[in-house]
Design a protein around this motif. Structure first.
Motif, PDB file in Angstrom:
ATOM      1  N   ILE A  26       0.838  -1.199   0.000  1.00  0.00           N
ATOM      2  CA  ILE A  26       0.000   0.000   0.000  1.00  0.00           C
ATOM      3  C   ILE A  26       0.876   1.254   0.000  1.00  0.00           C
ATOM      4  CG2 ILE A  26      -1.594   1.366   1.417  1.00  0.00           C
ATOM      5  CD1 ILE A  26      -2.895  -1.337   2.198  1.00  0.00           C
ATOM      6  N   PHE A  27       1.910   1.279   0.850  1.00  0.00           N
ATOM      7  CA  PHE A  27       2.816   2.429   0.869  1.00  0.00           C
ATOM      8  C   PHE A  27       3.552   2.583  -0.454  1.00  0.00           C
ATOM      9  CE2 PHE A  27       2.845   2.271   5.669  1.00  0.00           C
ATOM     10  CZ  PHE A  27       2.231   3.505   5.811  1.00  0.00           C
ATOM     11  N   LEU A  28       3.954   1.476  -1.056  1.00  0.00           N
ATOM     12  CA  LEU A  28       4.634   1.519  -2.350  1.00  0.00           C
ATOM     13  C   LEU A  28       3.707   2.093  -3.414  1.00  0.00           C
ATOM     14  CD1 LEU A  28       7.139   0.772  -4.033  1.00  0.00           C
ATOM     15  CD2 LEU A  28       6.061  -1.456  -4.421  1.00  0.00           C
ATOM     16  N   PHE A  29       2.462   1.650  -3.420  1.00  0.00           N
ATOM     17  CA  PHE A  29       1.492   2.160  -4.391  1.00  0.00           C
ATOM     18  C   PHE A  29       1.274   3.657  -4.217  1.00  0.00           C
ATOM     19  CE2 PHE A  29      -2.927   3.196  -5.479  1.00  0.00           C
ATOM     20  CZ  PHE A  29      -2.899   2.897  -6.840  1.00  0.00           C
ATOM     21  N   ILE A  30       1.123   4.100  -2.980  1.00  0.00           N
ATOM     22  CA  ILE A  30       0.914   5.529  -2.712  1.00  0.00           C
ATOM     23  C   ILE A  30       2.138   6.331  -3.136  1.00  0.00           C
ATOM     24  CG2 ILE A  30       0.658   7.235  -0.860  1.00  0.00           C
ATOM     25  CD1 ILE A  30      -1.151   5.163   0.559  1.00  0.00           C
ATOM     26  N   ALA A  31       3.338   5.824  -2.847  1.00  0.00           N
ATOM     27  CA  ALA A  31       4.562   6.534  -3.230  1.00  0.00           C
ATOM     28  C   ALA A  31       4.697   6.610  -4.747  1.00  0.00           C
ATOM     29  CB  ALA A  31       5.779   5.837  -2.620  1.00  0.00           C
ATOM     30  N   LEU A  32       4.420   5.514  -5.439  1.00  0.00           N
ATOM     31  CA  LEU A  32       4.515   5.534  -6.900  1.00  0.00           C
ATOM     32  C   LEU A  32       3.460   6.461  -7.512  1.00  0.00           C
ATOM     33  CD1 LEU A  32       5.185   1.771  -7.665  1.00  0.00           C
ATOM     34  CD2 LEU A  32       6.795   3.680  -7.839  1.00  0.00           C
ATOM     35  N   LEU A  33       2.277   6.462  -6.939  1.00  0.00           N
ATOM     36  CA  LEU A  33       1.220   7.342  -7.426  1.00  0.00           C
ATOM     37  C   LEU A  33       1.600   8.805  -7.210  1.00  0.00           C
ATOM     38  CD1 LEU A  33      -1.662   7.398  -8.616  1.00  0.00           C
ATOM     39  CD2 LEU A  33      -2.492   7.477  -6.267  1.00  0.00           C
ATOM     40  N   ALA A  34       2.144   9.118  -6.042  1.00  0.00           N
ATOM     41  CA  ALA A  34       2.524  10.499  -5.734  1.00  0.00           C
ATOM     42  C   ALA A  34       3.669  10.970  -6.626  1.00  0.00           C
ATOM     43  CB  ALA A  34       2.912  10.619  -4.267  1.00  0.00           C
ATOM     44  N   THR A  35       4.689  10.143  -6.806  1.00  0.00           N
ATOM     45  CA  THR A  35       5.827  10.557  -7.636  1.00  0.00           C
ATOM     46  C   THR A  35       5.424  10.659  -9.098  1.00  0.00           C
ATOM     47  OG1 THR A  35       6.594   8.274  -7.782  1.00  0.00           O
ATOM     48  CG2 THR A  35       7.593   9.656  -6.080  1.00  0.00           C
ATOM     49  N   GLY A  36       4.525   9.808  -9.540  1.00  0.00           N
ATOM     50  CA  GLY A  36       4.039   9.903 -10.919  1.00  0.00           C
ATOM     51  C   GLY A  36       3.240  11.171 -11.135  1.00  0.00           C
ATOM     52  N   THR A  37       2.441  11.551 -10.161  1.00  0.00           N
ATOM     53  CA  THR A  37       1.650  12.774 -10.255  1.00  0.00           C
ATOM     54  C   THR A  37       2.561  14.000 -10.280  1.00  0.00           C
ATOM     55  OG1 THR A  37      -0.147  11.713  -9.054  1.00  0.00           O
ATOM     56  CG2 THR A  37      -0.172  14.112  -9.148  1.00  0.00           C
ATOM     57  N   ILE A  38       3.586  14.000  -9.442  1.00  0.00           N
ATOM     58  CA  ILE A  38       4.530  15.121  -9.410  1.00  0.00           C
ATOM     59  C   ILE A  38       5.295  15.203 -10.728  1.00  0.00           C
ATOM     60  CG2 ILE A  38       6.634  15.986  -8.301  1.00  0.00           C
ATOM     61  CD1 ILE A  38       5.483  14.822  -5.659  1.00  0.00           C
ATOM     62  N   ALA A  39       5.718  14.061 -11.246  1.00  0.00           N
ATOM     63  CA  ALA A  39       6.448  14.054 -12.513  1.00  0.00           C
ATOM     64  C   ALA A  39       5.570  14.567 -13.647  1.00  0.00           C
ATOM     65  CB  ALA A  39       6.947  12.647 -12.816  1.00  0.00           C
TER      66      ALA A  39
END
Length: 80
Positions: free
Chosen positions: A49-62
């Motif tokens: 869950i934390f990995l998914f949230i981190a990947l989602l957040a970094t993808g949104t920022i990128a």
């Protein structure tokens, strides 16, 4: 090779069966195994869950950065 249960409650059922039959050490062993498997599954799920949230957040920022760069290179001229 380890013999993992095929369904979620297999160790709990084995533990209960052994307790009824009077094999308390076997019941304790199966109960302990079920406990550790449940803890392991919980930790893995929390990590995912934390990995998914981190990947989602970094993808949104990128994507926001890419959009901002595109806007700088090709500004919208507005209505003419």
């Amino acid at each position: 090779m380890a013999d993992f249960p095929q369904n979620k409650g297999a160790d709990l059922e084995n533990s209960r069966d052994r307790k009824v039959l009077g094999d308390y050490s076997g019941a304790l062993s199966y109960g302990s195994t079920a406990k550790y498997l449940n803890i392991t599954a919980l930790v893995i799920n929390i990590f995912l869950i934390f990995l998914f949230i981190a990947l989602l957040a970094t993808g949104t920022i990128a994507m926001a950065n890419i959009f901002h760069q595109q806007k700088e290179h090709y500004p919208f001229p507005g209505p003419t």
